[in-house]
Design a protein around this motif. Structure first.
Motif, PDB file in Angstrom:
ATOM      1  N   UNK A 212       0.812  -1.217   0.000  1.00  0.00           N
ATOM      2  CA  UNK A 212       0.000   0.000   0.000  1.00  0.00           C
ATOM      3  C   UNK A 212       0.843   1.263   0.000  1.00  0.00           C
ATOM      4  N   UNK A 213       2.178   1.109  -0.038  1.00  0.00           N
ATOM      5  CA  UNK A 213       3.057   2.272  -0.062  1.00  0.00           C
ATOM      6  C   UNK A 213       3.419   2.804   1.304  1.00  0.00           C
ATOM      7  N   UNK A 214       3.270   1.981   2.350  1.00  0.00           N
ATOM      8  CA  UNK A 214       3.585   2.407   3.711  1.00  0.00           C
ATOM      9  C   UNK A 214       4.740   1.567   4.260  1.00  0.00           C
ATOM     10  N   UNK A 215       5.296   2.027   5.362  1.00  0.00           N
ATOM     11  CA  UNK A 215       6.328   1.292   6.081  1.00  0.00           C
ATOM     12  C   UNK A 215       5.735   0.721   7.359  1.00  0.00           C
ATOM     13  N   UNK A 216       6.402  -0.266   7.913  1.00  0.00           N
ATOM     14  CA  UNK A 216       5.989  -0.855   9.177  1.00  0.00           C
ATOM     15  C   UNK A 216       6.907  -0.332  10.271  1.00  0.00           C
ATOM     16  N   UNK A 217       6.378   0.513  11.134  1.00  0.00           N
ATOM     17  CA  UNK A 217       7.201   1.130  12.161  1.00  0.00           C
ATOM     18  C   UNK A 217       8.035   2.275  11.600  1.00  0.00           C
ATOM     19  N   UNK A 218       8.824   2.895  12.468  1.00  0.00           N
ATOM     20  CA  UNK A 218       9.670   4.014  12.075  1.00  0.00           C
ATOM     21  C   UNK A 218      10.969   3.470  11.489  1.00  0.00           C
ATOM     22  N   UNK A 219      11.387   3.933  10.308  1.00  0.00           N
ATOM     23  CA  UNK A 219      12.664   3.480   9.746  1.00  0.00           C
ATOM     24  C   UNK A 219      13.831   3.833  10.660  1.00  0.00           C
ATOM     25  N   UNK A 220      14.892   3.047  10.578  1.00  0.00           N
ATOM     26  CA  UNK A 220      16.033   3.230  11.468  1.00  0.00           C
ATOM     27  C   UNK A 220      16.661   4.619  11.359  1.00  0.00           C
ATOM     28  N   UNK A 221      16.927   5.153  10.162  1.00  0.00           N
ATOM     29  CA  UNK A 221      17.513   6.503  10.114  1.00  0.00           C
ATOM     30  C   UNK A 221      16.601   7.570  10.710  1.00  0.00           C
ATOM     31  N   UNK A 222      15.296   7.446  10.467  1.00  0.00           N
ATOM     32  CA  UNK A 222      14.348   8.408  11.033  1.00  0.00           C
ATOM     33  C   UNK A 222      14.308   8.276  12.553  1.00  0.00           C
ATOM     34  N   UNK A 223      14.349   7.037  13.044  1.00  0.00           N
ATOM     35  CA  UNK A 223      14.340   6.817  14.490  1.00  0.00           C
ATOM     36  C   UNK A 223      15.560   7.452  15.147  1.00  0.00           C
ATOM     37  N   UNK A 224      16.713   7.345  14.499  1.00  0.00           N
ATOM     38  CA  UNK A 224      17.911   7.980  15.047  1.00  0.00           C
ATOM     39  C   UNK A 224      17.733   9.491  15.118  1.00  0.00           C
ATOM     40  N   UNK A 225      17.186  10.075  14.060  1.00  0.00           N
ATOM     41  CA  UNK A 225      16.954  11.516  14.070  1.00  0.00           C
ATOM     42  C   UNK A 225      15.969  11.942  15.142  1.00  0.00           C
TER      43      UNK A 225
END
Length: 302
Positions: A163-176
């Motif tokens: 559907x064009x979504x991610x599951x959870x927060x991506x690792x680089x975004x989580x670090x930020x």
């Protein structure tokens, strides 16, 4: 390389070496007879990934020296390099399972271990036990998220990704996001943002969001309307200008905007999920009484 990057899963019939976890130690690897070495096209994406890894680990060195601004710059640079290596691989048609595994390892170190150690050295070490557990939890959750992504590479049924979504927060975004208290501390100078209990609670929250099943927005799901595209370009340019003049306030604002958009991703995916369920539900043939109008169509289902 982001979670939604597509991988070239070419097997032996494509002439590429299968270097992923599916290959056992005794499995023969097929190579192209004409290939006598690695081309620059194949090396460049992996070299960018290695550069991102070096940048993330160098951030730890700056943190040990107490140079927090250079620490953040190094890890942000790692995130920028991580965002382009997969796209360059697709552009050059140089995707490989080896590159995907290298990328996951680099992400685990640059966006899992490095932020955990930075936050511990900056604030969490004032809570010798719980602070270290919070840092460990962040690093472990990052590794678990990446392991989950790798395990799902070969899975055909991925509702969020399709559907064009991610599951959870991506690792680089989580670090930020984990560095939000550090951004605010550098921008304002208030020691409140360095409070160990506050930083520990925030770190654990971001760690849980990384391994959650929450549908989050990806680049594929963000499609501004035609009337807004010119404004989006202008806003992007202003954002870069703000990063140059007030980097810490701008990074903090970006984090807040992302957090505010998370409910939007949940709502949008919920609509898509309901639409899929409705499309998969077979239409019930109306009864004779319903066709004659003697029985309301909904009364039979009540």
């Amino acid at each position: 390389m982001n979670d939604d990057d597509n991988l070239d899963m070419g097997g032996p019939e494509s002439g590429r070496a299968w270097l992923g976890p599916k290959a056992s130690e005794g499995e023969s690897v097929m190579r192209s007879p004409a290939a006598k070495g690695l081309s620059l096209r194949a090396v460049l994406p992996n070299a960018i990934t290695a550069a991102a890894l070096c940048s993330g680990l160098t951030g730890i060195r700056f943190a040990i020296e107490g140079d927090w601004e250079r620490t953040l710059f190094a890890i942000i640079l790692a995130g920028m390099l991580d965002g382009i290596d997969g796209r360059i691989a697709r552009l050059l048609k140089a995707q490989s399972r080896f590159g995907a595994e290298l990328d996951s390892l680099a992400d685990s170190l640059s966006f899992g271990m490095a932020p955990a150690l930075v936050l511990f050295l900056w604030s969490l070490q004032d809570l010798p036990r719980f602070g270290w557990l919070a840092a460990l939890g962040f690093a472990i959750c990052c590794a678990l998220r990446l392991a989950r992504f790798n395990a799902q590479i070969d899975v055909d049924e991925q509702p969020h990704k399709s559907a064009g979504f991610l599951t959870g927060i991506p690792a680089p975004v989580a670090a930020g996001l984990a560095f939000l208290p550090l951004y605010l501390w550098l921008a304002s100078g208030l020691e409140f943002f360095r409070e160990p209990l506050l930083v520990a609670a925030w770190t654990v929250t971001i760690a849980v969001l990384m391994i959650s099943n929450l549908a989050t927005l990806s680049w594929n799901s963000i499609r501004p309307g035609r009337d807004f595209r010119i404004a989006a370009i202008a806003i992007t340019g202003l954002a870069f200008a703000a990063l140059l003049t007030e980097p810490w306030w701008t990074l903090a604002l970006i984090c807040v905007i992302y957090l505010l958009l998370m409910p939007l991703g949940y709502i949008r995916y919920g609509r898509i999920k309901r639409a899929r369920i409705a499309a998969a539900t077979p239409m019930r043939k109306p009864t004779a009484l319903e066709e004659l109008g003697l029985l309301p169509p909904s009364s039979r289902d009540q």
